[in-house]
Design a protein around this motif. Structure first.
Motif, PDB file in Angstrom:
ATOM      1  N   GLU A   1       0.831  -1.241   0.068  1.00 44.69           N
ATOM      2  CA  GLU A   1       0.105  -0.002   0.093  1.00 44.69           C
ATOM      3  C   GLU A   1       0.844   1.131   0.053  1.00 44.69           C
ATOM      4  O   GLU A   1       0.254   2.312  -0.647  1.00 44.69           O
ATOM      5  CB  GLU A   1      -1.018   0.086   1.153  1.00 44.69           C
ATOM      6  CG  GLU A   1      -2.043  -0.893   1.154  1.00 44.69           C
ATOM      7  CD  GLU A   1      -1.850  -2.335   1.034  1.00 44.69           C
ATOM      8  OE1 GLU A   1      -0.778  -2.718   1.888  1.00 44.69           O
ATOM      9  OE2 GLU A   1      -2.626  -3.174   0.435  1.00 44.69           O
ATOM     10  N   ARG A   2       1.910   1.151   0.689  1.00 39.88           N
ATOM     11  CA  ARG A   2       2.860   2.614   0.996  1.00 39.88           C
ATOM     12  C   ARG A   2       3.625   2.519  -0.515  1.00 39.88           C
ATOM     13  O   ARG A   2       3.411   3.844  -0.959  1.00 39.88           O
ATOM     14  CB  ARG A   2       3.874   2.269   2.116  1.00 39.88           C
ATOM     15  CG  ARG A   2       4.418   3.651   2.513  1.00 39.88           C
ATOM     16  CD  ARG A   2       5.366   3.512   3.451  1.00 39.88           C
ATOM     17  NE  ARG A   2       6.539   2.815   3.096  1.00 39.88           N
ATOM     18  CZ  ARG A   2       7.532   2.125   3.990  1.00 39.88           C
ATOM     19  NH1 ARG A   2       7.122   2.501   5.086  1.00 39.88           N
ATOM     20  NH2 ARG A   2       8.350   1.636   3.636  1.00 39.88           N
ATOM     21  N   THR A   3       3.856   1.773  -1.088  1.00 36.00           N
ATOM     22  CA  THR A   3       4.696   1.738  -2.323  1.00 36.00           C
ATOM     23  C   THR A   3       3.808   2.496  -3.345  1.00 36.00           C
ATOM     24  O   THR A   3       4.109   3.425  -3.974  1.00 36.00           O
ATOM     25  CB  THR A   3       5.021   0.469  -3.066  1.00 36.00           C
ATOM     26  OG1 THR A   3       5.600  -0.281  -1.884  1.00 36.00           O
ATOM     27  CG2 THR A   3       5.882   0.692  -4.256  1.00 36.00           C
ATOM     28  N   ARG A   4       2.289   1.978  -3.439  1.00 39.52           N
ATOM     29  CA  ARG A   4       1.471   2.362  -4.414  1.00 39.52           C
ATOM     30  C   ARG A   4       1.274   4.062  -3.865  1.00 39.52           C
ATOM     31  O   ARG A   4       0.939   4.699  -5.127  1.00 39.52           O
ATOM     32  CB  ARG A   4       0.112   1.634  -4.139  1.00 39.52           C
ATOM     33  CG  ARG A   4       0.242   0.196  -4.697  1.00 39.52           C
ATOM     34  CD  ARG A   4      -1.254   0.224  -5.525  1.00 39.52           C
ATOM     35  NE  ARG A   4      -0.874  -1.167  -6.104  1.00 39.52           N
ATOM     36  CZ  ARG A   4      -1.640  -2.217  -5.780  1.00 39.52           C
ATOM     37  NH1 ARG A   4      -2.436  -2.299  -4.774  1.00 39.52           N
ATOM     38  NH2 ARG A   4      -1.516  -3.497  -6.673  1.00 39.52           N
ATOM     39  N   ALA A   5       0.799   4.226  -2.863  1.00 39.78           N
ATOM     40  CA  ALA A   5       0.720   5.375  -2.334  1.00 39.78           C
ATOM     41  C   ALA A   5       1.665   6.519  -2.829  1.00 39.78           C
ATOM     42  O   ALA A   5       1.561   7.534  -3.420  1.00 39.78           O
ATOM     43  CB  ALA A   5       0.482   5.877  -0.884  1.00 39.78           C
TER      44      ALA A   5
END
Lengths: 342, 350
Positions: B251-255
């Motif tokens: 999720e963090r990578t995507r965000a």
């Protein structure tokens, strides 16, 4: 103005009406007539209803009556012609390619016709305006042909048609923009080709489009039964003695011709051909004759609303009807997309 | 050219993308791309209503105050520089977006990010005089983020991987809607109509040093962040589960990826309008040559994106001299066929 936002209303009518297509279509047609009269009164100069009626029965005595007859009436008539033409065209295409996303603006017809019509009117301004619809028809055919060609790969799947249509339309739109920079027209006529508008259209435009719509739409309606047969699937239709390929081609040609005639007089108005058939099917369902009739009334209402809002909301500024249909139709299409995905 | 097109996130081929890199190949491609870019830059500087010889151009880069040299420095250099910056921005944000959404048809223009940025810039500057002084870059960020998130939600992104077709259709429709709104706004400001319409097609025709300095910091910031993300994006390309199993906070990578996309493409729109197709096609071209490791894809996207935009700008002056065609028109003419090619490769499903 409230009367004009009404096409949403039939959705909420009672189930009895919804089950009876005749009542529903008749009701919407009545609504369209009312909306037309209201639309006549709305514009840069608001005109009292009494004078609108006076003008309609032939009283040429006042300034207001002249505005109604010379400026407003052609536009309202064009709303009818273009609304019917685009909606029937979209309905036929969706039926023929059995693709809910098919529509003249999705499969490249609208922009193709726009480029052709615009090129003709820019490069050969002296030629007769009556040539614009057939030339637009040729452009629409080229657009549809290119999309079909590029999307074809063991059959033209619905989604590939839509994707390729987007790309081909983008190219045509670029060409339109290029023509606009090469031949700077006044902003208003540019916007007609770029976004679709009925601004400044006269009875000439009505006379230009009317024969096409008045001839082609009844033909489509007569052929509606064969569209029903096609809907059963190719094998079944062939079994019932239907020359499937030929019927399909005839119907598609009719659809392209209808949309092109509309583009020739109103520029590239989007979404009406796409969403009017959907709304109609939700309202009356059933056979193609019924749903095409309903679609044409919905198309007329959409055009009337779009043109009247565009003319009235920021008068004397004129917002092209095509922009209003995009603002109304875009969200509806997104809603369709969400629903189709489920 | 034996390297196959490797579509990011294509789970049918979960091979480690890093293995597909062939180093000598990459160096050759990079050198050629740099050469192409350099030729484009010099050509762009020498070209104009008054052609200026390359020797003068080269001299003008460093000094000189003859009229020609001043033209090069004041008029043409910002234009060419702006094209390189915007092209790099769009190409890199396209590559990131395709990775973040695991969708080969994703790009800032396809997903409505560019037109979202445009509509907010036009809306605020025309309708809210009180905010007219607000930096257009920040306005563009707001619009880009809002449009991008809306399209993702509409296309059903919340429910995991979403079909490229749905994303494209949702994005293009949202774009049409936003562009229409922008044009409505344009009509309210008739005086600027021609200019704004031109800007809306996208292009660097109105470039000046001010625009360059506006976009430059964001480009540097965004590109640096993108490079720092390269490893994480490679992991993500292995598939969500695999990436998670390898300890990645997906999720963090995507965000972070999405934030970088918004910074890069928002800043571009603020200075050059919504240029179409660069973000979509450059990453695909790059992957075709060097495989799909982000460590090499992203830097090459910078070079090739810049080159494509510079050449599109040059072409825009050749199409119809002495008038200029917006370079967005040219990029659409180049980009659409490639989009069709990519669309034909898609498995057809909604």
């Amino acid at each position: 103005m409230t009367a004009n936002v009404a096409p949403a209303r039939p959705v909420g009518t009672t189930s009895t009406a919804a089950r009876n297509p005749r009542v529903l279509i008749g009701g919407m047609a009545g609504l369209a007539v009312v909306a037309s009269v209201v639309s006549l009164a709305i514009g840069a100069t608001p005109i009292p209803m009494s004078q609108v009626f006076a003008a309609l029965v032939g009283d040429r005595g006042s300034e207001a009556a002249n505005i109604v007859l010379d400026f407003q009436l052609p536009r309202v008539l064009l709303c009818w012609l273009v609304g019917i033409g685009l909606a029937v065209s979209g309905g036929v295409m969706q039926g023929v390619v059995r693709n809910p996303l098919a529509a003249p603006d999705i499969i490249g017809v609208t922009k193709g016709a726009g480029v052709a019509g615009m090129t003709l009117s820019l490069l050969f301004p002296t030629l007769s305006a009556a040539l614009v619809p057939p030339v637009a028809f040729a452009g629409g055919l080229v657009g549809a042909g290119l999309v079909y060609l590029f999307a074809y790969r063991r059959g033209a799947s619905p989604v590939r048609l839509a994707l390729v249509g987007i790309a081909v339309s983008a190219v045509f739109e670029s060409v339109i923009r290029f023509l606009l920079t090469k031949y700077p027209l006044d902003v208003n006529s540019s916007l007609i080709w770029l976004t679709g508008s009925l601004f400044g259209r006269s009875m000439n435009s009505v006379a230009l489009a009317a024969p096409w719509i008045l001839v082609l739409v009844p033909i489509v309606l007569i052929l509606a039964r064969r569209l029903d047969v096609l809907g059963l699937g190719d094998d079944m239709a062939a079994g019932l003695g239907e020359p499937v390929e030929r019927t399909r081609r005839i119907l598609l040609l009719l659809g392209v011709a209808l949309a092109s005639a509309c583009v020739a007089v109103s520029g590239t108005i989007g979404f009406v051909g796409l969403i009017a058939p959907h709304i109609a099917r939700r309202l009356v369902g059933g056979r193609n004759l019924t749903s095409l009739l309903a679609a044409s009334v919905v198309g007329v209402l959409l055009m009337l609303v779009a043109d009247t809002i565009g003319r009235g909301i920021a008068a004397p500024l004129e917002i092209p009807a095509g922009l209003v249909t995009a603002v109304i139709g875009g969200p509806y299409f997104l809603y369709l997309l969400v629903k189709l995905g489920k | 050219m034996s390297t196959r097109v490797e579509l990011t996130g294509n789970r049918a081929e979960p091979a480690d993308p890093r293995r597909r890199v062939r180093h000598r190949h990459v160096v050759v491609v990079a050198v050629v791309a740099l050469g192409v870019l350099l030729v484009g830059v010099l050509w762009g500087l020498s070209l104009g209503s008054q052609p200026i010889p390359w020797s003068t151009v080269l001299r003008a880069l460093f000094a000189g105050d003859s009229p020609d040299e001043v033209i090069v420095r004041v008029v043409r250099m910002p234009r060419v520089l702006l094209a390189t910056l915007v092209g790099a921005n769009l190409a890199v944000s396209g590559a990131l977006m395709q990775g973040v959404t695991a969708n080969p048809l994703a790009a800032p223009d396809i997903m409505g990010v560019n037109s979202g940025a445009a509509v907010v810039v036009v809306a605020v500057t025309t309708m809210i005089p009180a905010l007219a002084g607000a930096p257009s870059v920040l306005l563009a960020f707001v619009g880009a983020a809002a449009a991008g998130i809306t399209v993702m939600v509409l296309a059903g992104m919340g429910a995991g991987r979403v079909s490229p077709v749905r994303l494209t259709l949702a994005g293009v429709t949202a774009s049409t809607l936003l562009v229409s709104l922008t044009q409505v706004l344009v009509i309210f400001r008739e005086n600027d109509a021609q200019r704004v319409l031109f800007w809306l097609v996208g292009g660097v025709n109105f470039a000046n040093w001010n625009a360059v300095t506006t976009v430059l910091p964001w480009t540097v910031l965004g590109l640096a962040a993108a490079m720092a993300l390269a490893r994480a994006m490679n992991l993500l390309a292995l598939g969500e589960d695999m990436a998670r199993g390898l300890g990645q906070n997906v999720e963090r990578t995507r965000a972070v990826g999405a934030a970088v996309v918004i910074v890069l493409s928002g800043a571009s729109v603020a200075v050059a309008g919504p240029i179409a197709f660069v973000g979509l096609i450059v990453p695909h071209i790059v992957r075709r040559f060097v495989g799909s490791s982000y460590a090499v894809v992203l830097p090459l996207c910078v070079i090739l994106g810049a080159a494509l935009t510079v050449f599109a700008d040059i072409a825009s002056r050749f199409v119809n001299p002495p008038y200029e065609v917006p370079s967005g028109v040219v990029s659409a003419l180049i980009g659409a066929p490639i989009f069709i090619y990519l669309a034909r490769r898609q498995k057809a499903a909604l």
